[in-house]
Enzyme design. Structure first.
Site, PDB file in Angstrom:
ATOM      1  N   ARG A 224       0.859  -1.182   0.000  1.00 52.35           N
ATOM      2  CA  ARG A 224       0.000   0.000   0.000  1.00 52.35           C
ATOM      3  C   ARG A 224       0.900   1.238   0.000  1.00 52.35           C
ATOM      4  NH1 ARG A 224      -4.143  -2.021  -1.693  1.00 52.35           N
ATOM      5  NH2 ARG A 224      -5.976  -2.533  -0.496  1.00 52.35           N
ATOM      6  N   HIS A 272      -0.451   0.963 -10.475  1.00 53.00           N
ATOM      7  CA  HIS A 272      -1.224  -0.097  -9.801  1.00 53.00           C
ATOM      8  C   HIS A 272      -1.676  -1.172 -10.815  1.00 53.00           C
ATOM      9  CE1 HIS A 272      -3.587  -0.717  -5.824  1.00 53.00           C
ATOM     10  NE2 HIS A 272      -3.379  -1.881  -6.403  1.00 53.00           N
TER      11      HIS A 272
HETATM   12  P1  NAP Z   1      -2.270 -11.108   4.134  1.00 53.70           P
HETATM   13  O1  NAP Z   1      -2.536 -12.500   3.689  1.00 53.70           O
HETATM   14  O2  NAP Z   1      -3.183 -10.477   5.116  1.00 53.70           O
HETATM   15  O3  NAP Z   1      -0.771 -11.065   4.720  1.00 53.70           O
HETATM   16  C1  NAP Z   1      -0.270  -9.939   5.359  1.00 53.70           C
HETATM   17  C2  NAP Z   1       1.151 -10.206   5.798  1.00 53.70           C
HETATM   18  O4  NAP Z   1       1.628  -9.063   6.532  1.00 53.70           O
HETATM   19  C3  NAP Z   1       1.291 -11.407   6.747  1.00 53.70           C
HETATM   20  O5  NAP Z   1       2.454 -12.153   6.431  1.00 53.70           O
HETATM   21  C4  NAP Z   1       1.438 -10.749   8.106  1.00 53.70           C
HETATM   22  O6  NAP Z   1       2.164 -11.513   9.068  1.00 53.70           O
HETATM   23  C5  NAP Z   1       2.235  -9.520   7.733  1.00 53.70           C
HETATM   24  N1  NAP Z   1       2.144  -8.500   8.767  1.00 53.70           N
HETATM   25  C6  NAP Z   1       1.063  -7.812   9.194  1.00 53.70           C
HETATM   26  N2  NAP Z   1       1.393  -6.999  10.205  1.00 53.70           N
HETATM   27  C7  NAP Z   1       2.719  -7.180  10.425  1.00 53.70           C
HETATM   28  C8  NAP Z   1       3.639  -6.648  11.351  1.00 53.70           C
HETATM   29  N3  NAP Z   1       3.265  -5.745  12.280  1.00 53.70           N
HETATM   30  N4  NAP Z   1       4.915  -7.066  11.304  1.00 53.70           N
HETATM   31  C9  NAP Z   1       5.312  -7.970  10.387  1.00 53.70           C
HETATM   32  N5  NAP Z   1       4.481  -8.541   9.486  1.00 53.70           N
HETATM   33  C10 NAP Z   1       3.205  -8.141   9.520  1.00 53.70           C
HETATM   34  O7  NAP Z   1      -2.206 -10.111   2.882  1.00 53.70           O
HETATM   35  P2  NAP Z   1      -1.915 -10.473   1.332  1.00 53.70           P
HETATM   36  O8  NAP Z   1      -3.155 -10.930   0.683  1.00 53.70           O
HETATM   37  O9  NAP Z   1      -0.702 -11.321   1.267  1.00 53.70           O
HETATM   38  O10 NAP Z   1      -1.635  -8.985   0.761  1.00 53.70           O
HETATM   39  C11 NAP Z   1      -0.465  -8.309   1.195  1.00 53.70           C
HETATM   40  C12 NAP Z   1      -0.475  -6.847   0.763  1.00 53.70           C
HETATM   41  O11 NAP Z   1      -0.467  -6.777  -0.672  1.00 53.70           O
HETATM   42  C13 NAP Z   1      -1.659  -6.013   1.214  1.00 53.70           C
HETATM   43  O12 NAP Z   1      -1.181  -4.734   1.639  1.00 53.70           O
HETATM   44  C14 NAP Z   1      -2.491  -5.828  -0.034  1.00 53.70           C
HETATM   45  O13 NAP Z   1      -3.210  -4.624  -0.001  1.00 53.70           O
HETATM   46  C15 NAP Z   1      -1.395  -5.792  -1.093  1.00 53.70           C
HETATM   47  N6  NAP Z   1      -1.844  -6.160  -2.439  1.00 53.70           N
HETATM   48  C16 NAP Z   1      -1.501  -5.336  -3.469  1.00 53.70           C
HETATM   49  C17 NAP Z   1      -1.884  -5.647  -4.756  1.00 53.70           C
HETATM   50  C18 NAP Z   1      -1.500  -4.746  -5.889  1.00 53.70           C
HETATM   51  O14 NAP Z   1      -2.231  -4.719  -6.889  1.00 53.70           O
HETATM   52  N7  NAP Z   1      -0.388  -4.038  -5.798  1.00 53.70           N
HETATM   53  C19 NAP Z   1      -2.646  -6.801  -5.003  1.00 53.70           C
HETATM   54  C20 NAP Z   1      -2.957  -7.637  -3.932  1.00 53.70           C
HETATM   55  C21 NAP Z   1      -2.537  -7.309  -2.642  1.00 53.70           C
HETATM   56  P3  NAP Z   1       1.628 -12.982   9.523  1.00 53.70           P
HETATM   57  O15 NAP Z   1       2.011 -13.893   8.369  1.00 53.70           O
HETATM   58  O16 NAP Z   1       2.399 -13.268  10.749  1.00 53.70           O
HETATM   59  O17 NAP Z   1       0.146 -12.867   9.728  1.00 53.70           O
END
Ligand code: NAP
Length: 309
Positions: A224, A272
């Site tokens: 983000r 994006h």
């Molecule tokens: P997710 O499954 O919710 O995973 C989030 C990750 O962040 C997990 O590994 C979590 O740790 C980690 N995390 C959260 N808080 C943390 C902290 N305080 N310290 C260290 N690690 C922390 O999310 P996702 O589906 O993989 O998506 C990840 C990101 O990609 C999001 O921000 C989403 O908006 C973005 N995204 C972007 C696009 C794009 O088009 N650019 C597309 C899709 C997603 P744990 O494993 O321990 O829970």
């Protein structure tokens, strides 16, 4: 009880048919034709109608079409009692894996230097290395992040990941928690962000953490826009400590035309464009969540409001 679908017309049609075929008794409404708001207990959400939730007195469940749900968790119109689940394919997203590999190779193979040399008609040797001599650090090992990290590992990079809780993955060094963050940063020559956006992770790519990366490191942000302190990144690149960056997400989208990122020679702006999930890839998740919710079973990929994602 009724299900409201909010989506672009093609997705709306696909999901109305899929939900209708799998749950014949369901009352399905298609935005903006929502009928009596008090009937609606499930919303399949993908739109930008944050104030709508305040009108749905009997809402119990929001199924997010998006991976990032920070806008839903922080939505003041959405009651804390309403469950939020992600339709997201739990195996990750192949398009995003491809994109992360493309951008990692872009920095690994010195494309910013080569493009600049092209513009000067100059034949340079940027000093290329094999992938197994490049350390890539993936921040966030969730659904998307772990899939990306595996793809980079399989492409031969020395991959490490960092997450909130401990993860174990073959062929990957896994770090977790604040205590291991500096060690993770210090070995990340290419830092790729895929963290969830929470109060703990906002502004995480700031001057202090950029300084902890090795000199000449590159930064890729696919998480983000709010993860990156824009001015700190520009200062770090201008100082030469950070070689270059590619950004796919921004605090304001579209990125305003006068934002300094656009004209920066070593910051690559991608509008994006990481992925466009097909309706079919989200359909199984939507159906699974509806089935479990109606059966009173535990819900998959449900946000934990206390941890913020
Ligand atoms: P997710 O499954 O919710 O995973 C989030 C990750 O962040 C997990 O590994 C979590 O740790 C980690 N995390 C959260 N808080 C943390 C902290 N305080 N310290 C260290 N690690 C922390 O999310 P996702 O589906 O993989 O998506 C990840 C990101 O990609 C999001 O921000 C989403 O908006 C973005 N995204 C972007 C696009 C794009 O088009 N650019 C597309 C899709 C997603 P744990 O494993 O321990 O829970």
């Amino acid at each position: 009880m009724a299900i409201l679908i909010m989506a672009a017309p093609a997705r709306m049609k696909a999901w109305r048919e899929a939900i209708g075929a799998n749950f014949p008794g369901e009352d399905i409404r298609c935005w903006p034709g929502m009928g009596e708001p008090a009937d609606i207990d499930i919303v399949v959400y993908g739109g930008n109608e944050p104030e709508l939730f305040g009108k749905l007195a009997n809402l119990k469940l929001v199924i997010s079409q998006r991976a990032g749900i920070d806008d839903l968790i922080g939505n003041p119109h959405l009651s804390q009692d309403v469950a939020i689940c992600r339709a997201q394919d739990p195996k990750g997203d192949r398009m995003l894996d491809d994109y992360a590999l493309l951008l990692t190779l872009y920095h690994h193979r010195h494309m910013p230097d080569l493009l600049a040399a092209n513009a000067r008609a100059e034949w340079i040797d940027p000093g290329v290395l094999p992938a197994d001599e490049r350390s890539v650090g993936v921040m966030g090992l969730g659904i998307i992040g772990m899939s990306v990290a595996r793809r980079l590992r399989d492409a031969g990079f020395r991959v490490a990941g960092w997450s909130r809780t401990r993860r174990d993955e073959p062929g990957m060094e896994c770090f977790h928690g604040p205590d291991q963050f500096d060690t993770f940063l210090a070995r990340s020559e290419i830092l790729l962000n895929l963290l969830a956006l929470t109060p703990e992770t906002v502004d995480i790519v700031d001057a202090a953490n950029l300084a902890r990366l090795p000199k000449g490191a590159s930064v890729i942000n696919l998480g983000r826009g709010e993860h990156v302190v824009d001015s700190d990144l520009i200062t770090a690149v201008d100082s030469g400590h950070i070689d270059s960056a590619t950004l796919d997400v921004f605090r304001t989208e579209p990125l305003p035309a006068d934002h300094p990122f656009w004209k920066h020679p070593r910051i690559f702006v991608m509008p994006h464009t990481a992925r466009r999930p097909r309706a079919e890839s989200l359909t199984p998740g939507i159906l699974e969540i509806i089935r479990r919710f109606r059966a009173g079973e535990p819900l998959p990929r449900m946000a934990d409001r206390a941890r913020g994602y």
